[in-house]
Design a protein around this motif. Structure first.
Motif, short mmCIF file in Angstrom:
data_model
loop_
_atom_site.label_atom_id
_atom_site.label_comp_id
_atom_site.label_asym_id
_atom_site.label_seq_id
_atom_site.Cartn_x
_atom_site.Cartn_y
_atom_site.Cartn_z
N GLU A 148 3.62 -17.27 3.60
CA GLU A 148 2.65 -17.00 4.65
C GLU A 148 1.61 -15.99 4.16
O GLU A 148 1.90 -15.21 3.23
N THR A 149 0.46 -16.00 4.77
CA THR A 149 -0.62 -15.10 4.36
C THR A 149 -0.14 -13.65 4.31
O THR A 149 -0.43 -12.92 3.36
N GLY A 150 0.63 -13.26 5.29
CA GLY A 150 1.07 -11.87 5.37
C GLY A 150 2.40 -11.61 4.69
O GLY A 150 2.83 -10.47 4.58
N HIS A 151 3.08 -12.66 4.25
CA HIS A 151 4.42 -12.49 3.67
C HIS A 151 4.58 -13.40 2.46
O HIS A 151 4.89 -14.58 2.60
N GLY A 152 4.37 -12.83 1.29
CA GLY A 152 4.50 -13.61 0.07
C GLY A 152 5.88 -13.43 -0.51
O GLY A 152 6.72 -14.34 -0.46
N LEU A 184 9.57 -14.05 7.22
CA LEU A 184 8.51 -14.94 7.70
C LEU A 184 8.36 -14.80 9.21
O LEU A 184 9.33 -14.52 9.92
N ARG A 185 7.13 -15.02 9.69
CA ARG A 185 6.86 -14.81 11.11
C ARG A 185 6.72 -16.10 11.91
O ARG A 185 6.64 -16.06 13.14
N GLN A 224 -2.46 -14.81 12.67
CA GLN A 224 -3.01 -15.27 11.41
C GLN A 224 -2.16 -14.90 10.19
O GLN A 224 -2.11 -15.65 9.21
N ALA A 225 -1.48 -13.76 10.25
CA ALA A 225 -0.67 -13.35 9.10
C ALA A 225 0.51 -14.29 8.89
O ALA A 225 1.12 -14.32 7.82
#
Lengths: 659, 659
Positions: free
Chosen positions: B140-144, B150-151, B170-171
């Motif tokens: 995810e964009t906020g969680h690599g 993950l959200r 978005q994140a």
């Protein structure tokens, strides 16, 4: 009593120190170059070339890429301003900077430096204005580094009073020539001058390559170097000449003249020496490339540091604390020493720009000894800065993870565009040899092919120990070194005098060792001159690196000395500690091997580096803000988005709530 | 008595050793993949995507990227073949390799490993045939790196017997997803499973993202990641889900099931442990990426070595001798240690491929301890091989000068395409931490978030000294180590047992030190758990590197032991010396600091490295020919031209003759 680094630093003061004497040139660029000049991601090669060609002519004239030319031709007679302008342009678009560098630095610079009044009057005004675009056609497909051995010939025919410019075979084709594939109307072509049946070495001619409609001139074949790793906006091409007639007066004849009857004359008798004098006038190209590499490095570091200052990687076990990427020791170990080296090189570059401005900018004849020093310094700092750029931009791209791989985040472009800098305007390894040669011969008036290796006897005759080159701040350095309280183990590793002494000692010892090994080789391998040098090539290159390290540290120290704001000086002093100790840490094998460090002290240096990282962690943002890169120039999506995203996450990015 | 390296080596024999047990898979690729599959330089992103999508479906089915699937679905149940296939494809086109890796490795691999019979029966045949193209939507964009956090949510509703898949902000958007922007019809989507008001951690669902006409499914938003540094042929995209309804049976339910009434069940009670078991099944992706990086490195080295074997840089003072680029010590110092490391890593990769084939390829349940070892090995070698690729391809590009910057000479593509490998399929720094964690906890059944840092008490409880992981060749290694004749200074630095002992000792000492520092930290920083690990993060990462170095050397030694051809074995033995001594030389600071080397011996190692370079100089071409890369696959203009040019130069490239 040095101030603590925790004193608040006014970024405007830091910026003033970094901007230096050409601050108004920097500010003019920051003001005038808007988003229109920034790179466009994902465009085709043709689109990029079209756009960059157009922007080249739209660059506001007052900005200064052409500032080096005399005022009578539209310049400002300000060499320093032209180098600083190329640094600034490099932060906007590297294709645009290189294209401008080809036009005003290489092409225009060659006409100015190698031509005489009638060339100047005929062309310089149009070159400065951009109405006459041109190329610098030196490199050949078969001869990159060994430019003295170019194979293109230019043979004078007294009957027609013209030269016959000719490419004898494919290896003599001019290659990688900027401005050739699309836009150049003329080229400064380097070739072997032959007249009256005699060769006189490499000279340069001003040769039209395209007519007014853009078609190749008769006998000129123009090729395209095709897609490149980067610099898509620069039209690199290939030029071949099939017995092209060049009028006699198109010889750029400052250093060599051919009379109507074919008689050759020159103020410098020796072919080789003349050629290197000609090359020396073009040293500004290397200074600009080094500066451009540094400028791109600053852009990359600004992006990576700012991203690391808002991005979280993992949740933290400390409930009351937000851990950002920049809080990890491993991340600091990547970014901060690179940032410290960037600062150190910034001061070294600033010193070099001031020197070239002084040496080449005056009306008096250039002092030959200072000119040699300048060439050596330019070669060494070009190599150091471009390798540092390649390594650091790569590291920054990795520090941004997958985001660093997307064009919209700028790093791919910075990386691809600067990559060629390590091998153009002189291959870095060859440049280091040039530096080493200067050290080994003590800047005697020794000219020779760029590889520096010559007859076996040369070694025995010329190589000698030399006094280390004095940098601008020699008196200050000697004072600091002599003030070291005590010896060896007792002195704090953050003592500046101790650091300076360590750098100097390493260079001196390496140089002495190289001299000894070369002398031994000269006596035992007299029949194998190549082997004399080749067997110690790694040692010799290390000498050059150690020399550049010292010169860089001394420039940094001198820069801090000039800094009047105490908080800025305290911060820079810490950054300088990190630079110096990182270099020592990187070479600790050598220091231990040569009894210069004890194991305990070597370990202490690693501990101090880690504590400096902790101390400088809160200043990372200040350090990149000091580069004063306009927000728009960063041109980076994650910096625009990440702040919003982090805000959104803090507000909404709770772990999935359940009913 | 070891044979001299000067014995003529039959390249076919060397190739056989390197090709290893899946030689026929390698040869099938060499035979079947013709010029049609090679990269096209200068194409646009859209053109590249179109071409790669087409070629993906045209890959001859027998080649083996899908070989890992069961025979009933069109595979060959041959895991090793599928990894080797991706190595081979990487030498043809890295975009094609990555696109194939997404389709059959990640997407298909996840359906196979995480799904059950009904998913397999419904989709695997179409996945294997390429009729159903899909994505692997984890990042995810906020969680690599922190994929456990993950959200994206997927909430079960018993009334409709469907899941509600949702991107809360978005994140949580799925980012960098291969096959998403253009071609994927379905995606394996990772999200937090919620049912009956309870979270059960990350699970995966098979979710249609496009309809038959290629339009996004209702509630699915598909974005494009846009231009990238490389891999232009891979359509990376972004996926967001707005309360998308997913039927209950689309949960890939091998490790967690949701009954019609919403009851959750799993064979693995702990959420975290279950998640890492799921991830572990996907380890093949990392093995393939490491192998692909190695394959690209071999291509780059082949180009640079062959260019250096025909290219002259300077005229030589020895009239009777032609000096080529590869004759310079500095050039050998660049190319040969990199070549030796490439050989060493080749054997380490081969050992890993054999291990994964054995551990995951059988019908019996996977041995958990061996699975953990495999994951650690895969993580470490992926990091080592991808960093080595980035460094080495860069060096090769510089070693080819300006030519190395032209797309037609392949190096720019190899560099740009492989660059992302250091941060995808696990960021290398995070992977090294994973390796270190495995060493520190002795592969106890410790699961936790990938960052490896947990509660403060964890340290005191779990960190302990451990027996070094046994590699496949442990008995051989122990025999060589115990056969070392004498101690320390007396032993030749080319003694294999001494080299092995030195590598092992370094790992062991670093590990012991890390354990000690972590224990101390745990007792003094109990209230700051993040700091306990962070303060020693650089040390811990060094432990992991030293471990990978040892594992790599041992694999190389074991590979030589298996080599029956005496001339090949003698050559490999010299290459192994160069690898081992280059590593020791690179870390000589540590060895000196810890009293493991005397200064005299450290200097001797440098001298031996230089003499090995001289000895191996005549074998450089043989060493790259052993990689057996088909001539057409090198796809490099300078190799085609340079031979002709050199011939022409020898014949015609005389210095300009005068009348």
């Amino acid at each position: 009593m040095p101030r603590s680094v925790s004193d608040p630093v006014d970024v405007a003061h830091l910026r003033k120190v970094l901007d230096g004497p050409w601050a108004e040139v920097r500010d003019a660029h920051r003001d005038k170059l808007d988003a229109r000049f920034l790179p466009v991601h994902g465009e085709s090669g043709d689109q990029a070339r079209e756009r960059i060609s157009r922007l080249l002519t739209e660059l506001p004239a007052e900005l200064g890429m052409a500032a080096s030319f005399p005022t009578e031709y539209g310049g400002r007679a300000d060499i320093g301003a032209s180098v600083v302008a190329s640094e600034m342009l490099a932060q906007v678009d590297l294709s645009l900077m290189v294209k401008a560098g080809v036009q005003w630095g290489l092409f225009g610079g060659a006409v100015l430096a190698l031509g005489t009044r009638h060339h100047h009057d005929a062309h310089l005004r149009n070159i400065v204005s951009g109405d006459l675009l041109g190329c610098f056609a030196m490199t050949e497909t078969g001869h990159g580094s060994d430019v003295q051995q170019l194979r293109t010939t230019c043979t004078y025919d007294p009957e027609t009073q013209t030269f016959d410019l000719h490419t004898p075979h494919q290896a003599a084709r001019k290659d990688y020539i900027g401005n050739a594939a699309r836009d150049g109307r003329m080229a400064v072509v380097f070739a072997q001058l032959i007249t009256g049946g005699q060769r006189h070495g490499v000279h340069a001619w001003l040769v039209p390559i395209r007519d007014a409609d853009g078609n190749p001139m008769p006998g000129v074949t123009i090729g395209d170097a095709g897609p490149k790793a980067g610099l898509l906006g620069v039209d690199n091409g290939r030029l071949s000449f099939d017995h092209v007639r060049v009028p006699r007066d198109m010889l750029l004849d400052r250093y060599g003249q051919v009379a109507a009857d074919g008689t050759y004359s020159s103020p410098i008798a020796d072919d080789s020496r003349r050629f290197f004098t000609m090359l020396g006038t073009l040293v500004r190209g290397r200074v600009s490339v080094g500066g451009a590499a540094a400028a791109a490095t600053k852009s990359a570091l600004t992006i990576a540091v700012r991203y690391g200052d808002v991005r979280r990687q993992f949740g933290t076990p400390d409930a009351d604390r937000e851990v950002l990427l920049n809080d990890y020791l491993a991340h600091q170990r990547k970014l901060l020493p690179a940032l410290a080296t960037t600062y150190a090189l910034h001061f070294a570059q600033a010193e070099l720009v001031a020197a070239i401005h002084e040496v080449q900018g005056g009306d008096e004849p250039v002092d030959e000894h200072r000119q040699r020093e300048l060439e050596s310094r330019a070669a060494g700092l070009k190599a150091a800065q471009t390798w540092h750029a390649t390594r650091t931009i790569q590291m920054c791209r990795e520090a941004c993870g997958g985001a660093g791989y997307l064009a919209e985040n700028r790093l791919p472009g910075l990386k691809a565009d600067t990559d060629v800098f390590t091998t153009f305007e002189g291959d870095n390894t060859v440049l280091l040899q040039l530096v080493a040669k200067g050290l080994l011969t003590g800047y005697r008036d020794e000219f020779g092919s760029l590889d520096g290796w010559g007859r076996a006897s040369f070694v025995a005759e010329q190589v000698r120990e030399m006094v280390l080159e004095r940098t601008a701040a020699r008196a200050l350095i000697e004072r600091l070194v002599s003030a070291v309280p005590g010896r060896g183990e007792e002195v704090a590793v953050t003592d500046r005098g101790w650091q300076l002494a360590v750098f100097e000692d390493r260079e001196k010892h390496l140089l002495d060792g190289a001299v000894r090994r070369l002398r031994n080789g000269a006596s035992t391998k007299r029949d194998r001159p190549f082997d004399i040098f080749n067997d110690v090539q790694d040692h010799v290159l290390t000498v050059a690196s150690a020399h550049i390290d010292r010169v860089t540290l001394e420039a940094f120290v001198a820069g801090i000395e000039r800094t009047t704001d105490p908080a800025v000086a305290a911060l820079l002093s810490r950054v300088c500690d990190l630079y110096a100790l990182s270099v020592i840490e990187a070479h600790k094998g050598w220091f231990l091997e040569h009894g210069r460090l004890t194991p305990a002290r070597a370990k202490a240096i690693t501990a101090v580096v880690n504590s400096l990282l902790k101390e400088l962690r809160p200043q990372m943002r200040t350090l990149v803000d000091g580069f004063a890169i306009p927000e728009a120039w960063l041109h980076c999506a994650i910096l625009r988005e990440e702040a919003d995203r982090q805000e959104a996450m803090t507000a909404h990015d709770q772990f999935p709530t359940v009913r």
